[in-house]
Design an enzyme around this catalytic site. Sequence first.
Site, PDB file in Angstrom:
ATOM      1  N   ASP A 124      35.975  40.138  43.289  1.00 33.23           N
ATOM      2  CA  ASP A 124      36.447  41.517  43.281  1.00 33.23           C
ATOM      3  C   ASP A 124      36.327  42.088  41.873  1.00 33.23           C
ATOM      4  OD1 ASP A 124      38.170  43.665  44.790  1.00 33.23           O
ATOM      5  OD2 ASP A 124      39.045  43.441  42.792  1.00 33.23           O
ATOM      6  N   PRO A 174      34.673  36.927  53.210  1.00 28.67           N
ATOM      7  CA  PRO A 174      35.594  35.807  53.004  1.00 28.67           C
ATOM      8  C   PRO A 174      36.960  36.326  52.535  1.00 28.67           C
ATOM      9  CG  PRO A 174      33.453  35.345  52.043  1.00 28.67           C
ATOM     10  CD  PRO A 174      33.438  36.785  52.437  1.00 28.67           C
ATOM     11  N   TYR A 205      37.825  47.410  34.707  1.00 29.85           N
ATOM     12  CA  TYR A 205      38.216  46.093  34.184  1.00 29.85           C
ATOM     13  C   TYR A 205      37.398  45.735  32.941  1.00 29.85           C
ATOM     14  CZ  TYR A 205      40.184  45.744  38.934  1.00 29.85           C
ATOM     15  OH  TYR A 205      40.856  45.978  40.112  1.00 29.85           O
ATOM     16  N   LEU A 247      39.411  35.063  50.883  1.00 28.11           N
ATOM     17  CA  LEU A 247      39.958  34.747  49.571  1.00 28.11           C
ATOM     18  C   LEU A 247      38.884  34.986  48.517  1.00 28.11           C
ATOM     19  CD1 LEU A 247      42.118  31.606  48.958  1.00 28.11           C
ATOM     20  CD2 LEU A 247      40.802  32.647  47.148  1.00 28.11           C
ATOM     21  N   GLY A 248      39.214  35.823  47.548  1.00 34.38           N
ATOM     22  CA  GLY A 248      38.232  36.132  46.511  1.00 34.38           C
ATOM     23  C   GLY A 248      38.813  35.945  45.122  1.00 34.38           C
ATOM     24  N   LEU A 249      37.943  35.958  44.135  1.00 31.28           N
ATOM     25  CA  LEU A 249      38.397  35.874  42.742  1.00 31.28           C
ATOM     26  C   LEU A 249      38.661  37.288  42.236  1.00 31.28           C
ATOM     27  CD1 LEU A 249      38.663  34.017  40.118  1.00 31.28           C
ATOM     28  CD2 LEU A 249      36.418  34.959  39.512  1.00 31.28           C
ATOM     29  N   GLY A 250      39.874  37.524  41.751  1.00 34.76           N
ATOM     30  CA  GLY A 250      40.185  38.797  41.107  1.00 34.76           C
ATOM     31  C   GLY A 250      39.705  38.759  39.662  1.00 34.76           C
ATOM     32  N   LYS A 256      34.600  49.172  42.547  1.00 38.41           N
ATOM     33  CA  LYS A 256      35.418  50.369  42.824  1.00 38.41           C
ATOM     34  C   LYS A 256      34.976  51.558  41.981  1.00 38.41           C
ATOM     35  CE  LYS A 256      39.137  47.020  43.379  1.00 38.41           C
ATOM     36  NZ  LYS A 256      38.903  46.016  42.329  1.00 38.41           N
ATOM     37  N   GLY A 286      28.950  43.256  61.992  1.00 38.88           N
ATOM     38  CA  GLY A 286      28.813  41.806  62.032  1.00 38.88           C
ATOM     39  C   GLY A 286      28.975  41.151  60.661  1.00 38.88           C
ATOM     40  N   HIS A 317      39.049  53.696  43.885  1.00 38.66           N
ATOM     41  CA  HIS A 317      40.068  52.831  43.271  1.00 38.66           C
ATOM     42  C   HIS A 317      41.501  53.372  43.428  1.00 38.66           C
ATOM     43  CE1 HIS A 317      40.335  49.611  39.887  1.00 38.66           C
ATOM     44  NE2 HIS A 317      41.425  49.595  40.627  1.00 38.66           N
TER      45      HIS A 317
END
Length: 317
Positions: free
Chosen positions: A43, A13, A48, A15-18, A77, A9, A110
């Site tokens: 994300d 969303p 990173y 659309l996410g921010l990379g 990741k 359930g 990853h």
Amino acid sequence: MRTISFENGDEMPMLGLGTWKSAPGEAHEAVTTAIEVGYQHVDCAPIYKNEAEVGEALTESLDAGMADRDDVWITSKLWNDSHDPKHVRPALEQTLDDLQLDVLDLYLVHWPVAFERGVDYPSSPSKLVPLDETPLTETWAAMEELKAEGRVRHIGVSNFNVPKLQLLQEEGRVAPEMNQIELHPYLQQPEMLSFAREQGIPLTAYSPLGSYDRPDSMKADDEPTLLDEPTIHEIAETHDASPAQVLVSWALHRDTAVIPKSTTPSHIQQNLEAAELELTNDDMEAIAALDRGYRYLTAEDWTVEGSPYTQSQIWDE
Ligand code: 1BO
């Protein structure tokens, strides 16, 4: 905002921010702006090198009441140096610590490529660990444990091809709940799309804008610039939108999640607004014709002579 639904359930969303390539000093503001303007998905990844900064921004935004934790989907990741099952939990703990979270919404393997412990990017092929030494199925079993214990809500993979997804589907107790892959008009991956649809594995599109800002060392001299593509510009003009918005909207029209990266406040806002942009069937057909199977992220450095990995093993076999 449209969402991807999970069996229990939960709703991610689309659309996410990379945050890949969001430089230290910029990631904080990018995340703060994103939450402020209404993003509900960020994300992340330890490679990173900005998870601590992202975590600070998230905590500040949540403490300031800009959003509730339950309303922001956080993905991270497992880096390639932590595939050995004994390293999976410590890697997650570090990520949770850096992000200042108790639980992750989604944790992804990853790459289907393993490195020696402590290696970010291998300086020589000897630092790459063959998959028969650290099989993906064993890494996956350790991921399954994290899910069973509730440290992560969902588990998935990134950069996996169809046979590798099938391996985990067949051998694992939990089938991959996400595959995050490079997807954009120059690399549309229709076979992966139909396999994933058929199997109910959601996809997230990374590098949806063509990853123009990645390091030059990762770029081919003659690579095409997606954001300069005339067809995308023409479509953008007809909708009074930006080319980036068309690219984000295209990903959503294909029912994939999408994580455009930006650290520029106006672009962060515009990328989010792309969720409202309706492309026509003609637009989608014109964009479908742009596919040229062009991969920006080839992982070539990991398939040099002497590496246990080859390009076809990573992407095709
Ligand atoms: C090396 C990182 C690729 C994008 O997730």
